[in-house]
Design an enzyme around this catalytic site. Sequence first.
Site, mmCIF file in Angstrom:
data_model
loop_
_atom_site.group_PDB
_atom_site.id
_atom_site.type_symbol
_atom_site.label_atom_id
_atom_site.label_comp_id
_atom_site.label_asym_id
_atom_site.label_seq_id
_atom_site.Cartn_x
_atom_site.Cartn_y
_atom_site.Cartn_z
ATOM 1 N N HIS A 188 -55.750 41.699 67.870
ATOM 2 C CA HIS A 188 -56.837 41.511 66.904
ATOM 3 C C HIS A 188 -57.007 42.707 65.973
ATOM 4 O O HIS A 188 -58.113 43.233 65.801
ATOM 5 C CB HIS A 188 -58.150 41.215 67.647
ATOM 6 N N HIS A 223 -67.543 45.588 73.358
ATOM 7 C CA HIS A 223 -66.152 45.164 73.101
ATOM 8 C C HIS A 223 -65.792 44.149 74.186
ATOM 9 O O HIS A 223 -66.480 43.141 74.344
ATOM 10 C CB HIS A 223 -65.280 46.425 73.094
ATOM 11 N N LYS A 256 -79.954 42.729 72.087
ATOM 12 C CA LYS A 256 -78.596 42.362 71.673
ATOM 13 C C LYS A 256 -78.156 41.211 72.561
ATOM 14 O O LYS A 256 -78.210 41.318 73.792
ATOM 15 C CB LYS A 256 -77.641 43.537 71.894
ATOM 16 N N ILE A 257 -77.731 40.118 71.948
ATOM 17 C CA ILE A 257 -77.309 38.964 72.744
ATOM 18 C C ILE A 257 -75.789 39.013 72.873
ATOM 19 O O ILE A 257 -75.077 38.958 71.860
ATOM 20 C CB ILE A 257 -77.724 37.628 72.087
ATOM 21 N N MET A 258 -75.325 39.100 74.095
ATOM 22 C CA MET A 258 -73.890 39.248 74.316
ATOM 23 C C MET A 258 -73.135 37.985 73.880
ATOM 24 O O MET A 258 -73.600 36.876 74.088
ATOM 25 C CB MET A 258 -73.625 39.544 75.796
ATOM 26 N N GLY A 259 -71.948 38.222 73.294
ATOM 27 C CA GLY A 259 -71.136 37.098 72.845
ATOM 28 C C GLY A 259 -71.471 36.639 71.440
ATOM 29 O O GLY A 259 -70.916 35.646 70.967
ATOM 30 N N PHE A 260 -72.373 37.356 70.774
ATOM 31 C CA PHE A 260 -72.696 37.025 69.377
ATOM 32 C C PHE A 260 -72.390 38.210 68.474
ATOM 33 O O PHE A 260 -72.542 39.364 68.874
ATOM 34 C CB PHE A 260 -74.181 36.674 69.226
ATOM 35 N N HIS A 262 -69.979 40.054 65.188
ATOM 36 C CA HIS A 262 -68.646 40.649 65.105
ATOM 37 C C HIS A 262 -68.605 41.589 63.914
ATOM 38 O O HIS A 262 -69.218 41.296 62.881
ATOM 39 C CB HIS A 262 -67.585 39.546 64.925
ATOM 40 N N ARG A 271 -61.215 32.349 66.511
ATOM 41 C CA ARG A 271 -60.660 31.958 67.813
ATOM 42 C C ARG A 271 -61.599 31.040 68.585
ATOM 43 O O ARG A 271 -61.208 30.422 69.579
ATOM 44 C CB ARG A 271 -60.385 33.222 68.643
ATOM 45 N N ASP A 313 -65.682 35.913 73.202
ATOM 46 C CA ASP A 313 -66.186 36.169 74.553
ATOM 47 C C ASP A 313 -67.253 35.167 74.985
ATOM 48 O O ASP A 313 -67.471 34.945 76.178
ATOM 49 C CB ASP A 313 -66.772 37.591 74.642
ATOM 50 N N ARG A 357 -56.951 61.939 62.289
ATOM 51 C CA ARG A 357 -57.903 63.030 62.454
ATOM 52 C C ARG A 357 -58.906 62.959 61.309
ATOM 53 O O ARG A 357 -58.672 63.550 60.237
ATOM 54 C CB ARG A 357 -57.125 64.343 62.428
HETATM 55 N N1 COA Z 1 -77.540 40.025 69.055
HETATM 56 C C1 COA Z 1 -78.603 40.252 68.258
HETATM 57 N N2 COA Z 1 -78.482 40.764 67.026
HETATM 58 C C2 COA Z 1 -77.256 41.054 66.593
HETATM 59 C C3 COA Z 1 -76.113 40.834 67.374
HETATM 60 C C4 COA Z 1 -76.285 40.300 68.661
HETATM 61 N N3 COA Z 1 -75.240 40.083 69.454
HETATM 62 N N4 COA Z 1 -75.020 41.214 66.684
HETATM 63 C C5 COA Z 1 -75.453 41.661 65.522
HETATM 64 N N5 COA Z 1 -76.797 41.577 65.454
HETATM 65 C C6 COA Z 1 -77.655 41.963 64.340
HETATM 66 C C7 COA Z 1 -77.975 43.451 64.467
HETATM 67 O O1 COA Z 1 -79.139 43.663 65.217
HETATM 68 C C8 COA Z 1 -78.132 43.838 63.029
HETATM 69 O O2 COA Z 1 -79.386 43.373 62.582
HETATM 70 P P1 COA Z 1 -80.287 44.260 61.620
HETATM 71 O O3 COA Z 1 -79.466 44.389 60.356
HETATM 72 O O4 COA Z 1 -81.517 43.456 61.476
HETATM 73 O O5 COA Z 1 -80.473 45.565 62.325
HETATM 74 C C9 COA Z 1 -77.096 42.992 62.312
HETATM 75 O O6 COA Z 1 -76.901 41.837 63.130
HETATM 76 C C10 COA Z 1 -75.750 43.713 62.138
HETATM 77 O O7 COA Z 1 -75.289 44.084 63.410
HETATM 78 P P2 COA Z 1 -74.552 45.426 63.757
HETATM 79 O O8 COA Z 1 -74.886 45.832 65.168
HETATM 80 O O9 COA Z 1 -74.779 46.443 62.687
HETATM 81 O O10 COA Z 1 -73.064 44.978 63.699
HETATM 82 P P3 COA Z 1 -71.815 45.821 64.159
HETATM 83 O O11 COA Z 1 -70.700 45.389 63.291
HETATM 84 O O12 COA Z 1 -72.113 47.272 64.212
HETATM 85 O O13 COA Z 1 -71.594 45.334 65.665
HETATM 86 C C11 COA Z 1 -71.003 44.029 67.490
HETATM 87 C C12 COA Z 1 -70.768 44.313 66.011
HETATM 88 C C13 COA Z 1 -69.931 43.091 67.982
HETATM 89 C C14 COA Z 1 -70.901 45.347 68.281
HETATM 90 C C15 COA Z 1 -72.410 43.423 67.678
HETATM 91 O O14 COA Z 1 -72.458 42.194 66.992
HETATM 92 C C16 COA Z 1 -72.773 43.243 69.136
HETATM 93 O O15 COA Z 1 -73.278 44.171 69.773
HETATM 94 N N6 COA Z 1 -72.524 42.031 69.711
HETATM 95 C C17 COA Z 1 -72.809 41.807 71.117
HETATM 96 C C18 COA Z 1 -71.659 42.284 71.965
HETATM 97 C C19 COA Z 1 -70.436 41.407 71.839
HETATM 98 O O16 COA Z 1 -70.522 40.195 71.912
HETATM 99 N N7 COA Z 1 -69.284 42.055 71.694
HETATM 100 C C20 COA Z 1 -68.014 41.385 71.590
HETATM 101 C C21 COA Z 1 -67.458 41.535 70.235
HETATM 102 S S1 COA Z 1 -65.997 40.569 70.004
#
Ligand code: COA
Length: 377
Positions: A188, A223, A256-260, A262, A271, A313, A357
């Site tokens: 990915h 991740h 933060k809701i897991m699985g949501f 990107h 996918r 996920d 770096r």
């Molecule tokens: N649940 C709730 N809110 C979420 C969210 C989630 N899973 N993912 C993103 N958001 C919201 C953030 O709170 C943020 O809102 P705001 O602008 O009001 O503060 C906005 O969406 C942007 O999110 P951000 O955390 O800046 O995105 P990122 O690119 O830094 O992070 C992830 C991406 C994947 C780390 C993040 O979406 C996340 O933590 N997801 C849950 C863990 C997960 O499923 N990981 C697997 C990835 S494949």
Amino acid sequence: MADETVIHRGLDGVVVDSTRISKVMPEINSLVYFGYPVQELAEHCCFEEVAWLLWHGELPNAQQLAAFQADGRSRRHLSKELLAVIQKTPRTAHPMDLLRTAVSFLGMEDPAPDKEDAAANLDRAISMMAKIPIMLGSFYRVRKGLEIIPPRSDLSFAQNFFHICLGQAPPSEVVRAFEVSLILYAEHGFNASTFTARVVVSTLSDIYSGVTAGIGSLKGPLHGGANEEVMRMLLEIGEPARARDWMLTALREKRKIMGFGHRVYKKGDSRCPTMHKYARQMADLTGQKQWLEICDILAETMLKEKGIYPNLDFYSGPAYYLMGIDIDMFTPIFVMARITGWTAHIMEQLAANRLIRPLSHYTGPAERRVVPLVHRG
Ligand code: COA
């Protein structure tokens, strides 16, 4: 550094290098490995074909695949020393930690781990792909107080994994759904763990160090660790009737809701449709439909409330659960797949290496003089 320096926190939007291996196209919700759409690979290929593609840039012909499979199957064994390490690992350890240690141990068993030519690294990649499932399956048995089951070279990659864990192969639909998940997880782009692996080998450190670091990075719940957290969340919710309110409460509490979500996909993970389809097959097969029903309600509520889509996920977690796999094995299974992408990237990095770096913007105190210890109050 000038004050107007633009800081890209989390390297968001930064292009650090080029790659031929895969392309994520969020605008058309597409992911290709060397040009092939991942959903087509998932429908038409076995995992070993995809591994070959990632390492060679082309799909193998029948002869090449047969030779590659025979080679990989002949490497499905661990030294007695590594098996002893696995046997002595605390049974309460997370299997990701076991893998991090066991891959590192494999590096110490390599008589010349610093020999950096491409052929040697490809050979090591093939070995790691063959041995990681054995490490994992052996630990799965040991921690349950069960005898380790020897691998079988007449079984496919996916079948053998079930065999060494359970002593039997599940129905073919289960094996196929598992294999599809491996193909979807294989690669990915410059995700956190792949980038970690590239950073490590950019110092001309060895491939095992790159992979070990990649495992450490993948473990985090932002991740790869998310697939385990998704299933724990679904179990906590318990039944479809509670799903909507659970989500509304969680959002109100700004959890933060897991699985949501990107970093790259903002309109859905390419996918997901494939994984959703196979997770549904697992639900139909087992008759346990409630988990995907909860998923569907959560996805609908999240989209309506926040416009955020689920990621891979979100569906691999319940799919693995429905296959009867222990929850803490989900992220290690991701390693079994991503070892192919990591090692492809490590080899690509080393083929045209430049030390990675970046810079940082200093916000600490202005320059000051050291007061010798005797004069400090
Ligand atoms: N649940 C709730 N809110 C979420 C969210 C989630 N899973 N993912 C993103 N958001 C919201 C953030 O709170 C943020 O809102 P705001 O602008 O009001 O503060 C906005 O969406 C942007 O999110 P951000 O955390 O800046 O995105 P990122 O690119 O830094 O992070 C992830 C991406 C994947 C780390 C993040 O979406 C996340 O933590 N997801 C849950 C863990 C997960 O499923 N990981 C697997 C990835 S494949």
